[in-house]
Enzyme design. Sequence first.
Site, PDB file in Angstrom:
ATOM      1  CG  HIS A  97     -11.107 -58.220 -14.068  1.00 59.52           C
ATOM      2  ND1 HIS A  97      -9.987 -58.127 -12.701  1.00 59.52           N
ATOM      3  CD2 HIS A  97      -9.906 -57.539 -14.885  1.00 59.52           C
ATOM      4  CE1 HIS A  97      -9.653 -57.161 -12.712  1.00 59.52           C
ATOM      5  NE2 HIS A  97     -10.156 -56.587 -14.066  1.00 59.52           N
TER       6      HIS A  97
ATOM      7  NE  ARG B 158      -9.954 -59.236  -8.972  1.00 60.56           N
ATOM      8  CZ  ARG B 158     -11.925 -60.084  -9.644  1.00 60.56           C
ATOM      9  NH1 ARG B 158     -12.139 -60.456  -9.182  1.00 60.56           N
ATOM     10  NH2 ARG B 158     -11.985 -59.437 -10.264  1.00 60.56           N
TER      11      ARG B 158
END
Length: 374
Positions: free
Chosen positions: A163, A219
């Site tokens: 991330h 995402r």
Amino acid sequence: MNSRKTFAAIDLEAYRYNLRYLTSKACPAKVMAVVKADGYGHGAVQLARVAQEEGVEYLAVAFLEEGLRLREAGIKIPILVLNYVEPSSFEAAFENNLTLTIVSHEQLKAIEASMKSGTAMNSAFHIVVDTGMRRLGLEWRESLNLLKASIDIGLNVEGAYTHFATADEKGSGFVAEQLKAFLSFLNQAERITKKTLLKHISNSAGIMYIDNSYFDYVRAGIASYGLQPSSQRDENLRPVLQWKTCISFVKKIYPGYGVGYGQTFVADREMTVATIPVGYADGYNRHLSNRGFVIISGRRCPVLGRVCMDQFVVDVTHLDHSPKVGDEVVLIGSQGNESISAEEMAEWNGTINYEVTCAISSRVPRLYMKGENI
């Protein structure tokens, strides 16, 4: 029943449009729709249904219960759980075909202990690699050891992800550092798995600014709701949510009259003020006291005094038409030529747009529309 004419209107067609736009932006990577936190306050079940209809192949949630709720609502596509799951709840995840994230050797031991039922053997897992967020997962070299240990006990490690910490800062050098670390992991990971992993790294900001051609998924969270993932605006995004209410009371006040708790606003002239039946229990932040605005009759009206739990007061002296009880009030959205965005409200709050929509409480009904005038 809606006794105070207060609601958050959710435009499902705008959400559908954003998914298509982000899909085109990320191509050849596919969109994994992030519907955690009840779809960032928009309604996870309803938006997951739209995503599924649109051919989205994967959803992501933060916690197990969010995934179970989607399964109970009939959502069939794979769902990745991004966060911690208590070992006693593993069985519920496996039985409902939820994809868990592998984060540590300790967790892996707990998964191995739960494999006696055999359900874990049929479940998919993703491993998260810590490349700089310092939240979950191990650094990339140790993540390789964790991956090998997972394969050795027979887990189906289907994917790997990390991330970005600073993707919302265009040109950030740290993005390149994280990307390099993750690619270093991936270059060796598939030798261990002896198969191609599903790879994903980009959040909404990463979709906008990063080349995702090497990855399988992006995402898409905040951007899928039409909200800006960074200070660099993308005008192609369409806000999905509008928040509206009505006037509940109108009165005159005079010089020296204070308004609200603490009398933090005192009138210096004769004024017309209107009471709005929304407060911080609804998610209209107390930081908006003496700072925020609403739209009535197509014009901005400033908040006077402190926001209370259930109501606040605004100045309507300047309106061209005398306001009446029941008149529409826009908190987020558009009316006439005027608009207030979640980003602007976040600025008044000293926060981010994510928090603004997530904070709209369950006391505010969600009305789901399909592109109709709201």
